[in-house]
Structure formats: structure tokens, C-alpha cells
Design an enzyme around this catalytic site. Sequence first.
Site, PDB file in Angstrom:
ATOM      1  N   CYS A  89       9.491   4.952   4.535  1.00 58.08           N
ATOM      2  CA  CYS A  89       8.871   6.153   3.953  1.00 58.08           C
ATOM      3  C   CYS A  89       8.958   7.369   4.863  1.00 58.08           C
ATOM      4  O   CYS A  89       8.798   8.501   4.408  1.00 58.08           O
ATOM      5  CB  CYS A  89       7.406   5.871   3.601  1.00 58.08           C
ATOM      6  SG  CYS A  89       7.193   4.630   2.317  1.00 58.08           S
ATOM      7  N   GLN A 157       3.817  -3.972   1.531  1.00 56.97           N
ATOM      8  CA  GLN A 157       2.895  -2.847   1.657  1.00 56.97           C
ATOM      9  C   GLN A 157       1.598  -3.107   0.904  1.00 56.97           C
ATOM     10  O   GLN A 157       0.520  -2.675   1.323  1.00 56.97           O
ATOM     11  CB  GLN A 157       3.562  -1.576   1.138  1.00 56.97           C
ATOM     12  CG  GLN A 157       3.997  -1.647  -0.313  1.00 56.97           C
ATOM     13  CD  GLN A 157       4.648  -0.357  -0.779  1.00 56.97           C
ATOM     14  OE1 GLN A 157       4.305   0.726  -0.309  1.00 56.97           O
ATOM     15  NE2 GLN A 157       5.586  -0.460  -1.713  1.00 56.97           N
ATOM     16  N   ARG A 215      -2.491  15.027 -12.553  1.00 60.41           N
ATOM     17  CA  ARG A 215      -3.107  14.802 -13.854  1.00 60.41           C
ATOM     18  C   ARG A 215      -4.618  14.948 -13.737  1.00 60.41           C
ATOM     19  O   ARG A 215      -5.201  14.591 -12.716  1.00 60.41           O
ATOM     20  CB  ARG A 215      -2.775  13.389 -14.367  1.00 60.41           C
ATOM     21  CG  ARG A 215      -1.325  13.203 -14.770  1.00 60.41           C
ATOM     22  CD  ARG A 215      -0.999  11.741 -14.997  1.00 60.41           C
ATOM     23  NE  ARG A 215      -0.918  11.015 -13.732  1.00 60.41           N
ATOM     24  CZ  ARG A 215      -0.519   9.749 -13.624  1.00 60.41           C
ATOM     25  NH1 ARG A 215      -0.205   9.071 -14.706  1.00 60.41           N
ATOM     26  NH2 ARG A 215      -0.445   9.163 -12.444  1.00 60.41           N
ATOM     27  N   GLU A 216      -5.227  15.450 -14.771  1.00 62.11           N
ATOM     28  CA  GLU A 216      -6.686  15.554 -14.794  1.00 62.11           C
ATOM     29  C   GLU A 216      -7.260  14.146 -14.724  1.00 62.11           C
ATOM     30  O   GLU A 216      -6.998  13.309 -15.585  1.00 62.11           O
ATOM     31  CB  GLU A 216      -7.151  16.245 -16.073  1.00 62.11           C
ATOM     32  CG  GLU A 216      -8.602  16.691 -16.044  1.00 62.11           C
ATOM     33  CD  GLU A 216      -8.874  17.752 -14.983  1.00 62.11           C
ATOM     34  OE1 GLU A 216      -9.866  17.573 -14.229  1.00 62.11           O
ATOM     35  OE2 GLU A 216      -8.109  18.722 -14.897  1.00 62.11           O
ATOM     36  N   SER A 240       0.321   5.878  -4.383  1.00 59.29           N
ATOM     37  CA  SER A 240       1.261   6.974  -4.614  1.00 59.29           C
ATOM     38  C   SER A 240       2.108   6.709  -5.850  1.00 59.29           C
ATOM     39  O   SER A 240       2.340   5.565  -6.242  1.00 59.29           O
ATOM     40  CB  SER A 240       2.159   7.149  -3.395  1.00 59.29           C
ATOM     41  OG  SER A 240       2.805   5.928  -3.069  1.00 59.29           O
ATOM     42  N   HIS A 341       5.550  10.359  -4.508  1.00 61.13           N
ATOM     43  CA  HIS A 341       6.101   9.915  -3.232  1.00 61.13           C
ATOM     44  C   HIS A 341       7.564   9.510  -3.407  1.00 61.13           C
ATOM     45  O   HIS A 341       7.890   8.337  -3.507  1.00 61.13           O
ATOM     46  CB  HIS A 341       5.270   8.734  -2.723  1.00 61.13           C
ATOM     47  CG  HIS A 341       5.699   8.161  -1.417  1.00 61.13           C
ATOM     48  ND1 HIS A 341       6.522   8.820  -0.517  1.00 61.13           N
ATOM     49  CD2 HIS A 341       5.408   6.961  -0.838  1.00 61.13           C
ATOM     50  CE1 HIS A 341       6.708   8.047   0.543  1.00 61.13           C
ATOM     51  NE2 HIS A 341       6.056   6.913   0.370  1.00 61.13           N
ATOM     52  N   CYS A 371       2.677   6.600   7.216  1.00 63.75           N
ATOM     53  CA  CYS A 371       2.935   5.184   7.449  1.00 63.75           C
ATOM     54  C   CYS A 371       4.326   4.824   6.946  1.00 63.75           C
ATOM     55  O   CYS A 371       4.854   5.457   6.025  1.00 63.75           O
ATOM     56  CB  CYS A 371       1.876   4.331   6.752  1.00 63.75           C
ATOM     57  SG  CYS A 371       1.741   4.590   4.977  1.00 63.75           S
ATOM     58  N   GLY A 373       7.344   1.380   6.525  1.00 70.39           N
ATOM     59  CA  GLY A 373       7.612  -0.042   6.549  1.00 70.39           C
ATOM     60  C   GLY A 373       7.921  -0.527   7.953  1.00 70.39           C
ATOM     61  O   GLY A 373       8.502   0.202   8.762  1.00 70.39           O
TER      62      GLY A 373
END
Length: 385
Positions: A89, A157, A215-216, A240, A341, A371, A373
Site C-alpha cells: 500500500c 490484513q 457517501r452520506e 477502505s 484506496h 501501513c 503489507g
Amino acid sequence: MTEAYIVDAVRTPVGRRGKGLSHVHPLDLAAAPIREIITRAGVDTELYDEVILGCIDQVGPQAMDIARSAWLAAGGSESVPGTTVERQCGSGQQAIHYAAQAVMSGTSDLVVAGGVQSMSAIPLSFSNQAARELGFKDPFTGSASWTERYGDQEISQFRGVEMMVEQWGFTRDQLEEYAVTSQQRALAARAAGRFDREIIPVPGAESVTADEGPREPDLEKIRSLDPILPGGAHTAASASQMSDAAAALLIASPDAVERFNLTPRARIHHLSARGADPVMMLSAPIPATKYALQKAGMTLEEIDLIEINEAFAGVVLAWLQETGADPAKVNVNGGAIALGHPIGATGARLMTSLLHELERTGGRYGLQTMCEGGGQANVTIIERL
């Protein structure tokens, strides 16, 4: 050692997987911000030293060194090489580190760094599925050395973040409260146009002008979701989103700034990376941040804005608890829970947003960590100029 400056930073909108950017070839996705960087700088592309992009799952349309291919697709000179980085990531952030280190060492003067990921084209599970078809249940299957040290236990993860929940004692309600805050902050930032200066259009997808993820929040729906792992605390709402995006930054030396009449917007003040438990996997930003601040001779009180990737809500909450950082400085415009993400691109997207928010608010120092992997984390501290 010379300084490394950020001259420019742009990104595409972050598209939801299967939505507005899903039909865009990853090469074209990556080429869009690179082309914008080239255009704005106005420097003959023959004079660039390198292009470095982060990208995970380098197969299919993301294979064959996409950094080099995207540079050429953007119209860059054929004489300029490209390198594609994979640090899970943190790939996009590591690309920035490599670019800055090349400049600081004096071996390069002008480098494009960033990241790209189309999770619509290549799903996150693609490589794992291919490995299973070859008889491997995970990357560690069959390794006697790994098994001797860590045993034959699941490495993922999802398990790692649930280990963090257990160690730090978070409840599902706390995770979902944080997730709601991320959505609300992102919605407010988007409505206020805070991302407008950093987002550039993608050819062929011009109708996508803003991030698609926010999003609400619907608390009733959030509370009805099943956990990702049986008995776990995280759900899709506190994790994410899988996304498509690309981002690019121009990193330059003082000589290049003077020679090409460029205006530096920030200075790379510090960069480092550290590791931690690879089984828990996602806790590394905690020791990495402490290490970075010690090396830089700084405290968190001196940092004006912080971006820590919201891979999962538990990652950020554990980091906040251990570092004692002011939550009001952290992910002020929402994070990956709301914005998405796009794994290989996120590190560059975060840096782009951090720079623009420092400029908007007048802050001086910004810190970014995430963070990764393998139980790793990058930390970058920039100083707005």
C-alpha cells in the site's frame, strides 16, 4: 546533501471500483497526471531524469513497467527511463522517497514520482487467486524458513487488523464512529471544493470531476453489516474502499529549480521507513512515526497536518492512541474509508492532498504515514515553502 523540492502535485479523481474510471486503461489513467505535470512545468521532456510510479499487481494492463509506458503514453521523451515500485500500500509514497533520494544524492535533478492503480481492471484478489490455482494458499506456502520463524498461521490484513482491535481494545462502535467522521469530513471537503485544485480530468472520463467514494453515512445500514471476518469488529463501512486513480508529483533539485525557473512549493524535510510485526502487519506506522520524529528532531506538536492512510479504522485509532496526536490535525478532509484506496496510487494521492491542504490552511509542516503489507510503514515530513 542537496535539497529535494516538490514543485507540483496533481491527481485524478478517485473512482469507485466498477464506476466512472473503470473503463479507463491503467496506462491512460497514469498518463493523465504525468501529462499535466509535464505541461505545467514547461520543461523539455528530454531533460527529465526518471519517472517512478508505485503500482501493485503488475499484471495484464499494469504489467511491463507501467511507469515507463505511462511516461511514453503521456508524450514524454523516449530517452527517459521509468521504474515501477511495489511496496504494497505504500508503493506511491515509496516512489516519492526514491525520487527525493535520487535528487538529494545529486544523481538526478528532475524526477516525476507517483502511483497508479486500477482495481477495476485488476481486482485485489487477482494475484491471490492465480497463486491458489498454482497450488499456493498464500505467498508463504512451502517456505520452511518462514514457517520455522512464524509458523503455519494465516497472514492477512484482515486478521492483522483484528489482532490490533484485540490488543488496543476497540469496539465496533468506536470503529464505526471513526468511519462516519471520515465520510462527513470528505463530504464537507468535496462540497467546499477543497480538492478542486489538485484534481485533473482523465481523457475519456471527463464527466468524473470529483471523488466518487464519499457517501452520506447511514448508521442503521452501517450497523447491519456483517463483519469482514467472523466475529471481527471491522465491516466494509470501517475499511477502505477499492478504487481507481493515479497521482503524480514533480521532484526537483535546487539546480533544476533555478535552471528551469520552477517554483518549489514544499521541501522534503524527512523520509524514512520502518518495519514491525508482519503477522499483525498494520501496526508499523506507530514505531515508524516515532522513529521519523526522533530522526528529524521534531515532535508531533510541530506538525500542522497529518495524513495516515485509513486502510481500516483500527489502524488510525491505534496510531492516535499510541502517539497522542491531536485528532483535529489528522485526515482533516477524510481518508480512504470515504475517499477510497487505489492501493499503488494512494501514497501519492495522500501527498498531493497534504500539500494542497497545507497551502490552503497556511500550515508549515505535514506528516504522512501508511501501513503496508509485510508489517512496514513509510513516513514523510514535508515543509511548505
